[in-house]
Design a protein around this motif. Structure first.
Motif, PDB file in Angstrom:
ATOM      1  N   ARG A   1     -11.805  77.498 -21.072  1.00 53.62           N
ATOM      2  CA  ARG A   1     -12.112  76.945 -22.394  1.00 53.62           C
ATOM      3  C   ARG A   1     -12.552  78.008 -23.395  1.00 53.62           C
ATOM      4  O   ARG A   1     -12.433  77.805 -24.607  1.00 53.62           O
ATOM      5  CB  ARG A   1     -13.196  75.861 -22.267  1.00 53.62           C
ATOM      6  N   HIS A   2     -13.046  79.136 -22.902  1.00 48.57           N
ATOM      7  CA  HIS A   2     -13.512  80.190 -23.807  1.00 48.57           C
ATOM      8  C   HIS A   2     -12.367  81.029 -24.372  1.00 48.57           C
ATOM      9  O   HIS A   2     -12.557  81.781 -25.329  1.00 48.57           O
ATOM     10  CB  HIS A   2     -14.462  81.128 -23.051  1.00 48.57           C
ATOM     11  N   LEU A   3     -11.182  80.914 -23.808  1.00 50.58           N
ATOM     12  CA  LEU A   3     -10.100  81.839 -24.156  1.00 50.58           C
ATOM     13  C   LEU A   3      -9.627  81.692 -25.596  1.00 50.58           C
ATOM     14  O   LEU A   3      -9.337  82.681 -26.260  1.00 50.58           O
ATOM     15  CB  LEU A   3      -8.914  81.641 -23.204  1.00 50.58           C
ATOM     16  N   ILE A   4      -9.545  80.467 -26.110  1.00 47.68           N
ATOM     17  CA  ILE A   4      -9.000  80.289 -27.446  1.00 47.68           C
ATOM     18  C   ILE A   4      -9.872  80.976 -28.494  1.00 47.68           C
ATOM     19  O   ILE A   4      -9.360  81.640 -29.402  1.00 47.68           O
ATOM     20  CB  ILE A   4      -8.780  78.785 -27.778  1.00 47.68           C
TER      21      ILE A   4
ATOM     22  N   GLN B   1      -3.540  68.026 -18.449  1.00 46.34           N
ATOM     23  CA  GLN B   1      -4.866  68.641 -18.457  1.00 46.34           C
ATOM     24  C   GLN B   1      -4.928  69.873 -19.361  1.00 46.34           C
ATOM     25  O   GLN B   1      -5.996  70.265 -19.830  1.00 46.34           O
ATOM     26  CB  GLN B   1      -5.306  69.013 -17.039  1.00 46.34           C
ATOM     27  N   ASP B   2      -3.762  70.478 -19.629  1.00 49.03           N
ATOM     28  CA  ASP B   2      -3.752  71.665 -20.488  1.00 49.03           C
ATOM     29  C   ASP B   2      -4.058  71.333 -21.937  1.00 49.03           C
ATOM     30  O   ASP B   2      -4.357  72.232 -22.733  1.00 49.03           O
ATOM     31  CB  ASP B   2      -2.391  72.373 -20.389  1.00 49.03           C
ATOM     32  N   ASN B   3      -3.977  70.041 -22.307  1.00 50.53           N
ATOM     33  CA  ASN B   3      -4.346  69.629 -23.658  1.00 50.53           C
ATOM     34  C   ASN B   3      -5.841  69.777 -23.913  1.00 50.53           C
ATOM     35  O   ASN B   3      -6.281  69.801 -25.069  1.00 50.53           O
ATOM     36  CB  ASN B   3      -3.951  68.167 -23.901  1.00 50.53           C
TER      37      ASN B   3
ATOM     38  N   GLN C   1     -11.910  71.300 -30.038  1.00 49.70           N
ATOM     39  CA  GLN C   1     -11.336  69.978 -29.767  1.00 49.70           C
ATOM     40  C   GLN C   1     -10.172  70.061 -28.782  1.00 49.70           C
ATOM     41  O   GLN C   1      -9.755  69.046 -28.228  1.00 49.70           O
ATOM     42  CB  GLN C   1     -10.862  69.337 -31.071  1.00 49.70           C
ATOM     43  N   PHE C   2      -9.634  71.277 -28.576  1.00 47.33           N
ATOM     44  CA  PHE C   2      -8.522  71.463 -27.653  1.00 47.33           C
ATOM     45  C   PHE C   2      -8.955  72.130 -26.343  1.00 47.33           C
ATOM     46  O   PHE C   2      -8.129  72.309 -25.445  1.00 47.33           O
ATOM     47  CB  PHE C   2      -7.433  72.330 -28.293  1.00 47.33           C
ATOM     48  N   SER C   3     -10.206  72.528 -26.244  1.00 48.69           N
ATOM     49  CA  SER C   3     -10.646  73.240 -25.036  1.00 48.69           C
ATOM     50  C   SER C   3     -12.122  72.965 -24.799  1.00 48.69           C
ATOM     51  O   SER C   3     -12.971  73.738 -25.227  1.00 48.69           O
ATOM     52  CB  SER C   3     -10.400  74.744 -25.171  1.00 48.69           C
ATOM     53  N   PHE C   4     -12.383  71.860 -24.116  1.00 48.44           N
ATOM     54  CA  PHE C   4     -13.797  71.521 -23.938  1.00 48.44           C
ATOM     55  C   PHE C   4     -14.223  71.387 -22.475  1.00 48.44           C
ATOM     56  O   PHE C   4     -15.289  70.879 -22.189  1.00 48.44           O
ATOM     57  CB  PHE C   4     -14.161  70.261 -24.724  1.00 48.44           C
ATOM     58  N   TYR C   5     -13.390  71.831 -21.531  1.00 49.60           N
ATOM     59  CA  TYR C   5     -13.866  71.869 -20.154  1.00 49.60           C
ATOM     60  C   TYR C   5     -13.056  72.905 -19.366  1.00 49.60           C
ATOM     61  O   TYR C   5     -11.972  73.301 -19.767  1.00 49.60           O
ATOM     62  CB  TYR C   5     -13.755  70.490 -19.480  1.00 49.60           C
ATOM     63  N   GLY C   6     -13.595  73.316 -18.234  1.00 46.89           N
ATOM     64  CA  GLY C   6     -12.856  74.191 -17.335  1.00 46.89           C
ATOM     65  C   GLY C   6     -13.109  75.667 -17.573  1.00 46.89           C
ATOM     66  O   GLY C   6     -13.710  76.074 -18.570  1.00 46.89           O
TER      67      GLY C   6
END
Length: 285
Positions: free
Chosen positions: A105-108, A189-191, A97-102
């Motif tokens: 996004r895989h880092l978390i 955008q970092d959100n 929910q905090f990383s869905f594009y770009g």
């Protein structure tokens, strides 16, 4: 005689030191069940498991259910290791929910797995380095960008007659950084791109001038940034509603601080080398 600045040269170092394992967000395994449930209000942690009773949950156990969970029998018992594994799977799932594009996004999910298996060892990833360099280069605020403020300082303080940067003016470079906003990932955008949840703010930053070439009223500087953050939560974090309302952070805090789990947080390290160049008569607009 004018003495030239000796290179490489550390221009800036934050007051917070690197590798500070005594920081509050680096603690782990120090809280009891009672402390977590009463003081921190972490009664309900997960939709999958109850870490206090080590049992699996069903959909009817959830607080928002119209059914009273007390009418059901006890859930299936699981081991502490099974409970932790399920919590980590839910932790990774909720991170989306905090990383869905770009590209970041895989880092978390990668960092959550590192918390699960890395036993507190530092974390490095080429994508973090790329994100840091991109943030430095794309910051075009003349009042906040460390890169642009260094640019001004080079232009105004270089001795253009002797083609050197005077050693006695080194502090002018340091001041230009001190007045800047250091690289961090707190933009809108970092959100959503994964960087706000993996790094967001930063703990320690070192900035070094590696080389400086001056010729024909032009200069070319190579500046190296070393940034460190902590992948961990402290009490102040979880006591804020903006964190505690999300199961994501509740799970994170319990996995880190509950004495039955005690998964170790870790240092997140990133580096970037940027080139800054300009000329004696260039406009600074």
């Amino acid at each position: 005689m004018i003495n030239a600045l000796q290179l490489p040269c550390t221009l800036f170092r934050t007051q917070k030191r690197r590798d500070d394992y005594s920081a509050s967000d680096m603690r782990c395994g120090e809280l009891t069940e009672t402390q977590l449930r009463t003081y921190y209000g972490l009664e309900y942690i997960s939709d999958q498991v109850d870490p206090w009773t080590l049992t699996r949950r069903s959909s009817m156990d959830r607080p928002q259910s119209m059914f009273c969970c007390h009418l059901r029998g006890p859930g299936k018992k699981i081991t502490r290791q099974q409970c932790a594994a399920i919590l980590f799977d839910e932790f990774r799932f909720l991170s989306r929910q905090f990383s869905f594009y770009g590209p970041y996004r895989h880092l978390i999910e990668k960092m959550i797995t590192h918390m699960q298996t890395g036993n507190g060892t530092p974390f490095r990833d080429i994508a973090l380095d790329r994100a840091l360099k991109e943030q430095i280069i794309r910051d075009t605020s003349s009042n906040n960008s460390s890169r642009l403020l260094l640019n001004k300082s080079f232009k105004y303080n270089i001795n253009w007659v002797h083609n050197i940067f005077p050693n006695e003016l080194k502090n002018e470079l340091t001041k230009s950084i001190a007045f800047s906003k250091l690289p961090k990932f707190d933009r809108f955008q970092d959100n959503f791109n994964g960087m706000g949840i993996t790094v967001h703010d930063t703990w320690a930053t070192d900035i070094t001038l590696r080389s400086l070439q001056i010729h024909n009223d032009r200069y070319r500087a190579i500046v190296h940034y070393r940034v460190q953050d902590h992948f961990g939560l402290d009490s102040d974090d979880i006591l804020k509603t903006q964190f505690s309302q999300f199961h994501f952070f509740r799970i994170w805090f319990v996995l880190q601080h509950y004495m039955q789990f005690g998964f170790r947080p870790f240092m997140t390290n990133m580096e970037a080398t940027v080139e800054i160049n300009g000329g004696r008569s260039e406009s600074q607009s």
